[in-house]
Design an enzyme around this catalytic site. Sequence first.
Site, PDB file in Angstrom:
ATOM      1  N   TYR A   1     114.927  57.465  49.522  1.00  0.00           N
ATOM      2  CA  TYR A   1     114.312  58.082  48.332  1.00  0.00           C
ATOM      3  C   TYR A   1     115.116  57.711  47.073  1.00  0.00           C
ATOM      4  CZ  TYR A   1     111.227  60.986  51.272  1.00  0.00           C
ATOM      5  OH  TYR A   1     110.278  61.438  52.163  1.00  0.00           O
TER       6      TYR A   1
ATOM      7  N   LEU B   1      99.048  67.857  48.311  1.00  0.00           N
ATOM      8  CA  LEU B   1      98.055  67.908  47.230  1.00  0.00           C
ATOM      9  C   LEU B   1      97.267  66.603  47.127  1.00  0.00           C
ATOM     10  CD1 LEU B   1     100.226  69.622  44.440  1.00  0.00           C
ATOM     11  CD2 LEU B   1      98.765  70.713  46.153  1.00  0.00           C
TER      12      LEU B   1
ATOM     13  N   GLY C   1      97.978  63.828  44.010  1.00  0.00           N
ATOM     14  CA  GLY C   1      97.669  64.040  42.608  1.00  0.00           C
ATOM     15  C   GLY C   1      96.292  63.542  42.200  1.00  0.00           C
TER      16      GLY C   1
END
Lengths: 300, 300, 300
Positions: free
Chosen positions: A53, A212, A215
């Site tokens: 990351y 989600l 986006g």
Amino acid sequence: MERIKLAADLSLSRIIHGEWRLSDWNYTDEELLELIEHCLELGITTFDHADIYGSYTCESIFGRALAKKPELRERMEIVTKCGIVLESPNRPDHQSHHYNTSKAHIKQSVENSLQSLGTDYIDLLLIHRPDPFMDPEEVADAFHELKQEGKVRHFGVSNFKRHQLNMLQSFLNIELVTNQVELSAYELENIQDGTLDLCMEKRMAPMAWSPLGGGNIFTSEEEKAVRLRAALTKVAGEIDAGGIDEVLYAWLLNHPANIMPIVGSGKTSRIDSAVSALNHTLTRDQWFEIYTASMGHDIP
Amino acid sequence: MERIKLAADLSLSRIIHGEWRLSDWNYTDEELLELIEHCLELGITTFDHADIYGSYTCESIFGRALAKKPELRERMEIVTKCGIVLESPNRPDHQSHHYNTSKAHIKQSVENSLQSLGTDYIDLLLIHRPDPFMDPEEVADAFHELKQEGKVRHFGVSNFKRHQLNMLQSFLNIELVTNQVELSAYELENIQDGTLDLCMEKRMAPMAWSPLGGGNIFTSEEEKAVRLRAALTKVAGEIDAGGIDEVLYAWLLNHPANIMPIVGSGKTSRIDSAVSALNHTLTRDQWFEIYTASMGHDIP
Amino acid sequence: MERIKLAADLSLSRIIHGEWRLSDWNYTDEELLELIEHCLELGITTFDHADIYGSYTCESIFGRALAKKPELRERMEIVTKCGIVLESPNRPDHQSHHYNTSKAHIKQSVENSLQSLGTDYIDLLLIHRPDPFMDPEEVADAFHELKQEGKVRHFGVSNFKRHQLNMLQSFLNIELVTNQVELSAYELENIQDGTLDLCMEKRMAPMAWSPLGGGNIFTSEEEKAVRLRAALTKVAGEIDAGGIDEVLYAWLLNHPANIMPIVGSGKTSRIDSAVSALNHTLTRDQWFEIYTASMGHDIP
């Protein structure tokens, strides 16, 4: 906050905080520490990392903040991952993007993670992607030694399909405790192709990345996003939710598979929304309205 | 007629009568009773229902006919299903089309079925569709209680793929005894995707809905139907069958998986054709000629 | 040469010679015997047949050559297959192309193979294709009797997907020892759909047919072939391989699944290339460069 028990001696918070974009937030150590403490106060005790990351920087950034208040380590669970090799200025010896699940790579990756995070143990280590060139005996050796050495407490996988998970498990004498996969009302693949069913069959609570839907749902004018946004907005009104993000989290949280959504935001308001979602109960009418809006056709 | 043993104390007739379209036939109770007795005389003792057939009316229609001669109940096996919620004038409280495999819904659905059919037990209850929102522990609870109460003797599923069946079974201490799926020479999906293989692996005889491919084969000018009709007509001549429907039934009945075709017709002549099919043996040349005609290409 | 142990009393040479095209080579018995002895000298002791190769002629051609030096039989393992029925001038009674895995057909096919090959045992018999009309109890009976009679030592399958292999295995009290499938850098299907994973899960070393992708890689101007050829050529330079065929073999041989490539060439130089490949080690960078060139997109 509700906790999900993955093993006799490991439970995670139902909502997990994800550090995928940590390096983009440009927080000072103090600001990040505040965010971490905000999470802990809400009961979000699990923090999801990966070696790669932020092009191999996020673990270090998190580690620096944690070093300001080392006593927090014992109040949290740290999840991290290994097995992807990225080309990066921070890894000048890497020559290509590939997977490496060799024993040597897994062990070295954990050493790096421990050092970057400034901790002496990882609560949960995941193989980041199914590796078509995997030698499962090497993975088994690495896991066994890391557990013996006390450097990693538990092990799991990420983005594995059924056959990949069953194959690897057959070589391990340690039980894999989770599969972290993409799960959302927007992206139904793992819900429909048997990945989620296998998790349930194995009583393995999954972690959900992109809960989600990345986006897209909020802004895209693509048909699927428009359809889904309309259904989510309708349900948000019905359940008096603060926004459609709460409905998206609730859609996962209401599922019986004990899905643990990973909230990848650096904004406390967004994290609070995820936590609020724990209070919402969807009716079956609402759950299926969202499901069929995502598919674009009715169920049979 | 041959019988297929699904459990120590449950066997079904090889040919099953389906009540899907019962409400369309507009039979008086006496006419329906005649049809039922015609079936029983042929050895067709198994009748396949679902709560939702005829917009929640078929079970009642069948129940009214059965009430004229209640002694027939002991000579038949009643299969019914639950788990789909339909919008219907007969269920004004239903607000949307969705699935419901909650304990409460399954138990209430069985109560309704018992009352509509005028019986005090169901021989075999099926979950009608795999429910992506299923809580398998609720299904297990419902099944367990229904069995304890003597209201349902055995349980199965319908339209389940391998991973769905394995997942649900892993939560039950009762063995699922069948999977009712679409199976025909026209629609090969469940033959090719491993659904039928899993039934065989589990020694679970499947029930076949739409064994004639939904009627398309007889009339459609679509390429696949034309190809398949030609092959079926040729084979019908070779085996001296009364029509291509007999060949279609024989194609399933000759398969070693103990497939039980559901005949959904209200005409005795059509039912007789299905029974006649039991006498036909297809050669491997014939079975594969039909199979490849359906696929539209040769086997490798 | 390395050997792969498939059972307590059966191991195959890592490289296998395939007789698929034997009838095309137009070798005299003496020339073929030379080829066989060349293989044996290299340590290639396993020869892969099928009843149908060369329209039912290849086993006989091989048998005639072997008859010139019968003492070679004990130095080799003979693999053959059954279950496909082909129309052929050599089988005038065959009326169509279909599969036949009945007990009678399997047993008769083995008798024919034994006679054609001039041997009294087959080391490894494979069901050539998954048969959608298979009666697994008949296969089990045939295998059991053939083993009892000493005519076949071990059994396996070819071109089976996971559900087909699991289904058949569930009916056998004999362990299937291999699955011979198409595996190459050109054709990734069995690597990606779980077939190879199941082999690994079952500790079942697979045999690879078309390990060079059927020759397309060498000559085709199709995009995928061009992409893959470029990657192979680059890697060939890096590892100092004699040609891209060596790289293709090495790509399979370096995989941890103990893949046994079948070399189907009658030219000793081509066979030597496959053997040379045993000396090459690919880096993970190289293995994935070839993998992604074949896919046409990067890994996630």
